[in-house]
Design a protein around this motif. Structure first.
Motif, PDB file in Angstrom:
ATOM      1  N   GLU A   1      -6.811  49.688  11.326  1.00 50.58           N
ATOM      2  CA  GLU A   1      -8.138  49.326  10.845  1.00 50.58           C
ATOM      3  C   GLU A   1      -8.703  50.455   9.981  1.00 50.58           C
ATOM      4  O   GLU A   1      -8.716  51.611  10.399  1.00 50.58           O
ATOM      5  N   ASN A   2      -9.188  50.113   8.813  1.00 48.47           N
ATOM      6  CA  ASN A   2      -9.830  51.092   7.952  1.00 48.47           C
ATOM      7  C   ASN A   2     -11.314  51.217   8.234  1.00 48.47           C
ATOM      8  O   ASN A   2     -11.966  52.115   7.729  1.00 48.47           O
ATOM      9  N   LEU A   3     -11.869  50.300   9.027  1.00 49.91           N
ATOM     10  CA  LEU A   3     -13.310  50.272   9.224  1.00 49.91           C
ATOM     11  C   LEU A   3     -13.681  50.706  10.638  1.00 49.91           C
ATOM     12  O   LEU A   3     -13.258  50.110  11.619  1.00 49.91           O
ATOM     13  N   TYR A   4     -14.447  51.787  10.717  1.00 52.01           N
ATOM     14  CA  TYR A   4     -15.085  52.225  11.962  1.00 52.01           C
ATOM     15  C   TYR A   4     -16.573  52.020  11.766  1.00 52.01           C
ATOM     16  O   TYR A   4     -17.135  52.402  10.744  1.00 52.01           O
ATOM     17  N   GLU A   5     -17.238  51.439  12.750  1.00 50.97           N
ATOM     18  CA  GLU A   5     -18.673  51.185  12.585  1.00 50.97           C
ATOM     19  C   GLU A   5     -19.417  51.472  13.877  1.00 50.97           C
ATOM     20  O   GLU A   5     -18.919  51.234  14.980  1.00 50.97           O
ATOM     21  N   TYR A   6     -20.629  52.004  13.703  1.00 46.65           N
ATOM     22  CA  TYR A   6     -21.490  52.317  14.839  1.00 46.65           C
ATOM     23  C   TYR A   6     -22.931  52.123  14.385  1.00 46.65           C
ATOM     24  O   TYR A   6     -23.290  52.440  13.237  1.00 46.65           O
ATOM     25  N   LYS A   7     -23.791  51.614  15.260  1.00 51.62           N
ATOM     26  CA  LYS A   7     -25.204  51.450  14.952  1.00 51.62           C
ATOM     27  C   LYS A   7     -26.019  52.216  15.988  1.00 51.62           C
ATOM     28  O   LYS A   7     -25.861  52.024  17.191  1.00 51.62           O
ATOM     29  N   SER A   8     -26.887  53.103  15.496  1.00 50.62           N
ATOM     30  CA  SER A   8     -27.699  53.931  16.388  1.00 50.62           C
ATOM     31  C   SER A   8     -28.891  53.135  16.908  1.00 50.62           C
ATOM     32  O   SER A   8     -29.151  52.000  16.493  1.00 50.62           O
ATOM     33  N   GLU A   9     -29.637  53.741  17.824  1.00 50.57           N
ATOM     34  CA  GLU A   9     -30.835  53.093  18.381  1.00 50.57           C
ATOM     35  C   GLU A   9     -31.885  52.856  17.302  1.00 50.57           C
ATOM     36  O   GLU A   9     -32.715  51.953  17.432  1.00 50.57           O
ATOM     37  N   SER A  10     -31.866  53.673  16.277  1.00 47.12           N
ATOM     38  CA  SER A  10     -32.815  53.517  15.167  1.00 47.12           C
ATOM     39  C   SER A  10     -32.296  52.547  14.113  1.00 47.12           C
ATOM     40  O   SER A  10     -32.872  52.433  13.027  1.00 47.12           O
ATOM     41  N   ASN A  11     -31.187  51.860  14.438  1.00 43.03           N
ATOM     42  CA  ASN A  11     -30.578  50.852  13.556  1.00 43.03           C
ATOM     43  C   ASN A  11     -29.903  51.444  12.323  1.00 43.03           C
ATOM     44  O   ASN A  11     -29.546  50.708  11.398  1.00 43.03           O
TER      45      ASN A  11
ATOM     46  N   ASN B   1      -6.434  55.078   2.531  1.00 50.48           N
ATOM     47  CA  ASN B   1      -5.546  55.527   3.613  1.00 50.48           C
ATOM     48  C   ASN B   1      -5.277  57.037   3.570  1.00 50.48           C
ATOM     49  O   ASN B   1      -4.129  57.487   3.593  1.00 50.48           O
ATOM     50  N   LEU B   2      -6.348  57.798   3.541  1.00 49.96           N
ATOM     51  CA  LEU B   2      -6.230  59.248   3.465  1.00 49.96           C
ATOM     52  C   LEU B   2      -6.242  59.911   4.836  1.00 49.96           C
ATOM     53  O   LEU B   2      -5.802  61.060   4.962  1.00 49.96           O
ATOM     54  N   LEU B   3      -6.736  59.208   5.842  1.00 50.69           N
ATOM     55  CA  LEU B   3      -6.909  59.791   7.170  1.00 50.69           C
ATOM     56  C   LEU B   3      -6.021  59.108   8.201  1.00 50.69           C
ATOM     57  O   LEU B   3      -5.774  57.899   8.124  1.00 50.69           O
ATOM     58  N   THR B   4      -5.578  59.888   9.172  1.00 50.01           N
ATOM     59  CA  THR B   4      -4.861  59.307  10.307  1.00 50.01           C
ATOM     60  C   THR B   4      -5.891  58.729  11.278  1.00 50.01           C
ATOM     61  O   THR B   4      -7.097  58.986  11.162  1.00 50.01           O
ATOM     62  N   GLU B   5      -5.427  57.947  12.245  1.00 54.03           N
ATOM     63  CA  GLU B   5      -6.346  57.381  13.232  1.00 54.03           C
ATOM     64  C   GLU B   5      -7.023  58.486  14.040  1.00 54.03           C
ATOM     65  O   GLU B   5      -8.208  58.400  14.362  1.00 54.03           O
ATOM     66  N   GLU B   6      -6.278  59.518  14.373  1.00 55.58           N
ATOM     67  CA  GLU B   6      -6.874  60.639  15.104  1.00 55.58           C
ATOM     68  C   GLU B   6      -7.957  61.330  14.285  1.00 55.58           C
ATOM     69  O   GLU B   6      -9.021  61.701  14.814  1.00 55.58           O
ATOM     70  N   GLU B   7      -7.714  61.498  12.989  1.00 54.82           N
ATOM     71  CA  GLU B   7      -8.699  62.131  12.112  1.00 54.82           C
ATOM     72  C   GLU B   7      -9.951  61.265  11.981  1.00 54.82           C
ATOM     73  O   GLU B   7     -11.079  61.781  11.945  1.00 54.82           O
ATOM     74  N   LYS B   8      -9.783  59.952  11.920  1.00 56.65           N
ATOM     75  CA  LYS B   8     -10.933  59.056  11.846  1.00 56.65           C
ATOM     76  C   LYS B   8     -11.794  59.175  13.102  1.00 56.65           C
ATOM     77  O   LYS B   8     -13.031  59.183  13.029  1.00 56.65           O
ATOM     78  N   GLU B   9     -11.139  59.259  14.252  1.00 56.19           N
ATOM     79  CA  GLU B   9     -11.879  59.383  15.507  1.00 56.19           C
ATOM     80  C   GLU B   9     -12.658  60.690  15.567  1.00 56.19           C
ATOM     81  O   GLU B   9     -13.819  60.715  15.990  1.00 56.19           O
ATOM     82  N   LYS B  10     -12.053  61.777  15.134  1.00 52.63           N
ATOM     83  CA  LYS B  10     -12.740  63.067  15.131  1.00 52.63           C
ATOM     84  C   LYS B  10     -13.880  63.081  14.110  1.00 52.63           C
ATOM     85  O   LYS B  10     -14.948  63.650  14.363  1.00 52.63           O
ATOM     86  N   LEU B  11     -13.641  62.444  12.965  1.00 54.42           N
ATOM     87  CA  LEU B  11     -14.687  62.358  11.945  1.00 54.42           C
ATOM     88  C   LEU B  11     -15.846  61.494  12.440  1.00 54.42           C
ATOM     89  O   LEU B  11     -17.025  61.810  12.195  1.00 54.42           O
ATOM     90  N   TYR B  12     -15.523  60.448  13.154  1.00 49.73           N
ATOM     91  CA  TYR B  12     -16.536  59.566  13.754  1.00 49.73           C
ATOM     92  C   TYR B  12     -17.456  60.374  14.675  1.00 49.73           C
ATOM     93  O   TYR B  12     -18.676  60.247  14.617  1.00 49.73           O
ATOM     94  N   ASP B  13     -16.874  61.221  15.514  1.00 53.68           N
ATOM     95  CA  ASP B  13     -17.669  62.044  16.432  1.00 53.68           C
ATOM     96  C   ASP B  13     -18.547  63.024  15.667  1.00 53.68           C
ATOM     97  O   ASP B  13     -19.679  63.321  16.085  1.00 53.68           O
ATOM     98  N   LYS B  14     -18.034  63.547  14.558  1.00 54.01           N
ATOM     99  CA  LYS B  14     -18.813  64.485  13.739  1.00 54.01           C
ATOM    100  C   LYS B  14     -19.981  63.791  13.060  1.00 54.01           C
ATOM    101  O   LYS B  14     -21.074  64.372  12.913  1.00 54.01           O
TER     102      LYS B  14
END
Length: 205
Positions: free
Chosen positions: A1-11, A21-34
């Motif tokens: 999956e190329n799409l990671y999505e999250y919605k905060s409490e403030s929408n 396709n520049l990032l690995t799945e592990e890199e996407k997860e770490k970038l998501y946390d950042k």
């Protein structure tokens, strides 16, 4: 999956769209946390593309407004077609992440993209975006280098003008220019002829 999505409490939304396709799945997860803490200030997104028939400026503007409207947020783009990295902000985020600040960030991180280290390129982009949104300052080495270069060039021209003025020869007065000159005249016979009401004089040298 190329799409990671999250919605905060403030929408505000977080998106990772790695179409190139520049990032690995592990890199996407770490970038998501950042990126997650940045949803406190507005929408935040990572977007990589492999094809672009327009400029990255035009693409980023259209993408942002289509995805987030005119709400506060920031998107970091990697355009592999035009070999560009770019940051686009709007709303309240733009009051902090201005065009000038965005250029400073991309100046600070472009070497990662040049080395094909796209994860760290994106990571440090968001790290500096977060620093600015928190009200802190980021390093501006390229601006300091530019200021030094401008100062050196300015000093060079000032010194050049000073030297030019102090070493220039003043324009001499007419009588000064004649002094010291070896002047000689050769005068021939002078004759005149009376022609009635006036005299015509001619020198023959």
């Amino acid at each position: 999956e190329n799409l990671y999505e999250y919605k905060s409490e403030s929408n505000y939304r977080l998106l990772i769209e790695d179409d190139a396709n520049l990032l690995t799945e592990e890199e996407k997860e770490k970038l998501y946390d950042k990126m997650r803490p940045l949803t406190e200030y507005g929408h935040i997104a990572f977007k990589s593309i492999s094809e672009n028939n327009t400029t990255i400026q035009a693409y980023s503007r259209e993408y942002y407004h289509k995805t987030f409207g005119k709400e506060s947020g920031t998107v970091f783009f990697i355009d592999m077609d035009n070999r560009k990295i770019y940051i686009f902000s709007d709303g309240n985020n733009y009051k902090v992440i201005t065009n000038g600040k965005a250029e400073i960030i991309t100046d600070n991180i472009y070497q990662y993209a040049s080395n094909q280290d796209y994860y760290n390129c994106a990571y440090y982009a968001y790290d500096q975006i977060e620093t600015l949104l928190e009200g802190n300052k980021i390093a501006e080495p390229m601006r300091h280098i530019s200021n030094v270069v401008v100062a050196i060039v300015t000093a060079f021209f000032i010194n050049f003008i000073i030297v030019l003025k102090t070493t220039s020869i003043k324009k001499p007065k007419i009588n000064e220019s004649l002094n010291g000159c070896d002047v000689s005249f050769q005068i021939g016979d002078i004759y005149g002829t009376k022609t009635g009401t006036h005299r015509d004089r001619k020198s023959v040298v």
